[in-house]
Design an enzyme around this catalytic site. Structure first.
Site, PDB file in Angstrom:
ATOM      1  N   LEU A 104       5.037   1.520   4.835  1.00  0.00           N
ATOM      2  CA  LEU A 104       5.566   0.184   4.572  1.00  0.00           C
ATOM      3  C   LEU A 104       6.669   0.209   3.510  1.00  0.00           C
ATOM      4  O   LEU A 104       7.005  -0.829   2.928  1.00  0.00           O
ATOM      5  CB  LEU A 104       4.436  -0.768   4.169  1.00  0.00           C
ATOM      6  CG  LEU A 104       3.315  -0.897   5.210  1.00  0.00           C
ATOM      7  CD1 LEU A 104       2.235  -1.849   4.737  1.00  0.00           C
ATOM      8  CD2 LEU A 104       3.857  -1.348   6.560  1.00  0.00           C
ATOM      9  N   GLY A 105       7.195   1.392   3.257  1.00  0.00           N
ATOM     10  CA  GLY A 105       8.379   1.481   2.386  1.00  0.00           C
ATOM     11  C   GLY A 105       8.095   1.198   0.929  1.00  0.00           C
ATOM     12  O   GLY A 105       8.963   0.689   0.214  1.00  0.00           O
ATOM     13  N   SER A 106       6.881   1.539   0.449  1.00  0.00           N
ATOM     14  CA  SER A 106       6.569   1.227  -0.952  1.00  0.00           C
ATOM     15  C   SER A 106       7.463   2.026  -1.894  1.00  0.00           C
ATOM     16  O   SER A 106       7.934   1.495  -2.906  1.00  0.00           O
ATOM     17  CB  SER A 106       5.094   1.476  -1.266  1.00  0.00           C
ATOM     18  OG  SER A 106       4.846   2.838  -1.393  1.00  0.00           O
ATOM     19  N   ASP A 161      14.884   2.479   4.834  1.00  0.00           N
ATOM     20  CA  ASP A 161      13.920   1.826   3.937  1.00  0.00           C
ATOM     21  C   ASP A 161      14.600   1.157   2.741  1.00  0.00           C
ATOM     22  O   ASP A 161      14.308   0.006   2.408  1.00  0.00           O
ATOM     23  CB  ASP A 161      12.894   2.850   3.418  1.00  0.00           C
ATOM     24  CG  ASP A 161      11.915   3.289   4.493  1.00  0.00           C
ATOM     25  OD1 ASP A 161      12.217   3.080   5.679  1.00  0.00           O
ATOM     26  OD2 ASP A 161      10.864   3.853   4.141  1.00  0.00           O
ATOM     27  N   ALA A 212      10.594   3.157  -1.411  1.00  0.00           N
ATOM     28  CA  ALA A 212      11.959   2.597  -1.436  1.00  0.00           C
ATOM     29  C   ALA A 212      11.986   1.300  -2.232  1.00  0.00           C
ATOM     30  O   ALA A 212      12.917   1.066  -3.022  1.00  0.00           O
ATOM     31  CB  ALA A 212      12.454   2.358  -0.016  1.00  0.00           C
ATOM     32  N   ALA A 213      10.959   0.459  -2.066  1.00  0.00           N
ATOM     33  CA  ALA A 213      10.934  -0.823  -2.790  1.00  0.00           C
ATOM     34  C   ALA A 213      10.868  -0.576  -4.302  1.00  0.00           C
ATOM     35  O   ALA A 213      11.485  -1.311  -5.087  1.00  0.00           O
ATOM     36  CB  ALA A 213       9.754  -1.661  -2.322  1.00  0.00           C
ATOM     37  N   PRO A 244       0.828  -1.206   0.000  1.00  0.00           N
ATOM     38  CA  PRO A 244       0.000   0.000   0.000  1.00  0.00           C
ATOM     39  C   PRO A 244       0.869   1.265   0.000  1.00  0.00           C
ATOM     40  O   PRO A 244       1.884   1.310   0.700  1.00  0.00           O
ATOM     41  CB  PRO A 244      -0.795  -0.097   1.309  1.00  0.00           C
ATOM     42  CG  PRO A 244      -0.612  -1.469   1.832  1.00  0.00           C
ATOM     43  CD  PRO A 244       0.569  -2.085   1.154  1.00  0.00           C
ATOM     44  N   VAL A 245       0.463   2.236  -0.825  1.00  0.00           N
ATOM     45  CA  VAL A 245       1.253   3.465  -1.006  1.00  0.00           C
ATOM     46  C   VAL A 245       1.099   4.402   0.197  1.00  0.00           C
ATOM     47  O   VAL A 245       0.025   4.470   0.797  1.00  0.00           O
ATOM     48  CB  VAL A 245       0.750   4.191  -2.283  1.00  0.00           C
ATOM     49  CG1 VAL A 245       1.483   5.506  -2.501  1.00  0.00           C
ATOM     50  CG2 VAL A 245       0.915   3.302  -3.490  1.00  0.00           C
TER      51      VAL A 245
HETATM   52  C1  MEV Z   1      10.237   6.005   7.658  1.00  0.00           C
HETATM   53  O1  MEV Z   1       9.996   4.686   7.231  1.00  0.00           O
HETATM   54  C2  MEV Z   1      11.093   6.005   8.883  1.00  0.00           C
HETATM   55  C3  MEV Z   1      11.458   7.359   9.444  1.00  0.00           C
HETATM   56  O2  MEV Z   1      12.337   7.105  10.551  1.00  0.00           O
HETATM   57  C4  MEV Z   1      12.143   8.238   8.432  1.00  0.00           C
HETATM   58  C5  MEV Z   1      13.533   7.735   8.040  1.00  0.00           C
HETATM   59  O3  MEV Z   1      14.115   6.913   8.746  1.00  0.00           O
HETATM   60  O4  MEV Z   1      14.039   8.231   7.007  1.00  0.00           O
HETATM   61  C6  MEV Z   1      10.254   8.108   9.996  1.00  0.00           C
END
Ligand code: MEV
Length: 330
Positions: free
Chosen positions: A113-115, A159, A117-118, A108-109
């Site tokens: 959940l790091g969409s 991420d 970065a993935a 999910p965007v």
């Molecule tokens: C985002 O997934 C995590 C944060 O700590 C930001 C980051 O680490 O860049 C909020």
């Protein structure tokens, strides 16, 4: 024969240390079994064409100018970070070509959940393979960080690291990551509040709170970092009740720095009542998801509890697999 490359990479959930990791100390993060997928192939011309039809749009860039095919011109903004990752990857390799890039994702965007970065990790890996560059995981990870910078401003790098390497990691800014070998099987349920939010904005909000109350927020950040260290120990020992308790404490500390919202608090509390060892928000907060740690017998109870709060539950496991590529012959 025409050749396309498919690259996939996992999303992530942070167990400990979101926000504190931007300043100091570790984050403990797992890759989840939901993945982003990029299919890339080179073009005869110099256009970079994107098919993001799952998100409802497609179009192409000539230089940095976006021309929509389906959807509106402003959709181009949502593709800019992928474009930057593509350009940086080609610069790094020293070959420039037009590309067709298909973007798909089960993650999910804008939900923590790091969409993004993935997607950047998969983009760098797919283009590397299309151009025959044999990029190392470290190179892919660093190229994906360039996309993260466009989206997040000052990303810690957590991420793109977890999405590249998979499994479970202890990540610390400037020091990089160590692989963690958790003891036993871990069951998690994520609860999506379905409220999108911007990581960049939340990181800035924490910074502004820090500037207004440096003595207090400094201590909170230090305490979060301590929970990360202790959580890491508990994971290695497979001590689930203790791990859950630390997650609960971490949630309270995240609320203290202003990144929880009522819906996240409700899902966290409901999951605990439904039998979770512990639950906390995961990612930047302000919306997005919670993560509950459970045993296999309480998954259904927690799913129902999250649904009753208006959230969308989905059970996840740790995904051992980081980024993967495969060639597709057409
Ligand atoms: C985002 O997934 C995590 C944060 O700590 C930001 C980051 O680490 O860049 C909020």
């Amino acid at each position: 024969m025409e050749m396309a490359v498919e690259a996939t990479a996992p999303g992530k959930a942070i167990l400990f240390g979101e926000h504190s990791v931007v300043y100091r100390g570790p984050a403990i993060v797992i890759a989840i079994d939901k993945r982003a997928r990029i299919v890339a192939e080179s073009r005869e011309d110099s256009r970079i064409y994107f098919d993001a039809l799952d998100l409802g749009f497609s179009g192409y860039f000539e230089g940095t100018r976006y021309f929509p095919v389906r959807g509106k011109s402003w959709h181009g903004k949502r593709l800019r970070a992928i474009l930057v990752t593509a350009h940086r990857t080609m610069e790094h390799i020293g070959v420039h070509t037009g590309l067709d890039i298909k973007v798909r994702s089960e993650i999910p965007v804008a939900s923590g959940l790091g969409s993004s970065a993935a997607i950047f990790v998969s983009t760098a890996a797919a283009i590397g393979e299309v151009l025959g560059a044999n990029l190392s995981l470290e190179e892919i990870c660093n190229l994906a960080l360039e996309g993260e910078k466009v989206v997040h401003g000052t990303p810690s790098g957590v991420d793109n690291s977890i999405s590249t390497y998979g499994g479970a990691l202890r990540y610390e800014r400037d020091l990089g990551f160590d692989k963690i070998e958790p003891l036993g099987t871990f069951y998690f349920v994520l609860g999506n509040s379905k409220r999108r939010r911007s990581t960049k904005r939340l990181v800035l909000r924490v910074r502004s709170l820090y500037e207004r109350h440096p003595k207090i927020i400094e201590r909170v950040i230090e305490t979060i970092a301590k929970t990360s260290d202790m959580g890491l120990d508990a994971m290695k020992k497979g001590d689930l009740p203790y791990l859950g308790e630390l997650m609960n404490i971490n949630h309270g500390l995240l609320a203290a720095i202003g990144v929880s919202i009522t819906k996240l608090d409700s899902m966290v509390h409901a999951s605990r009542v439904a039998g979770a060892y512990g639950a906390k928000l995961t990612g930047a907060g302000g919306g997005g998801c919670i993560i509950a740690l459970t045993d296999s017998t309480h998954i259904d109870w927690i799913n129902n509890a999250i649904r009753k709060c208006g959230g969308e539950p989905f059970p996840v496991n740790i995904s051992k697999e980081g980024v993967k590529t495969r060639r597709i012959e057409r």
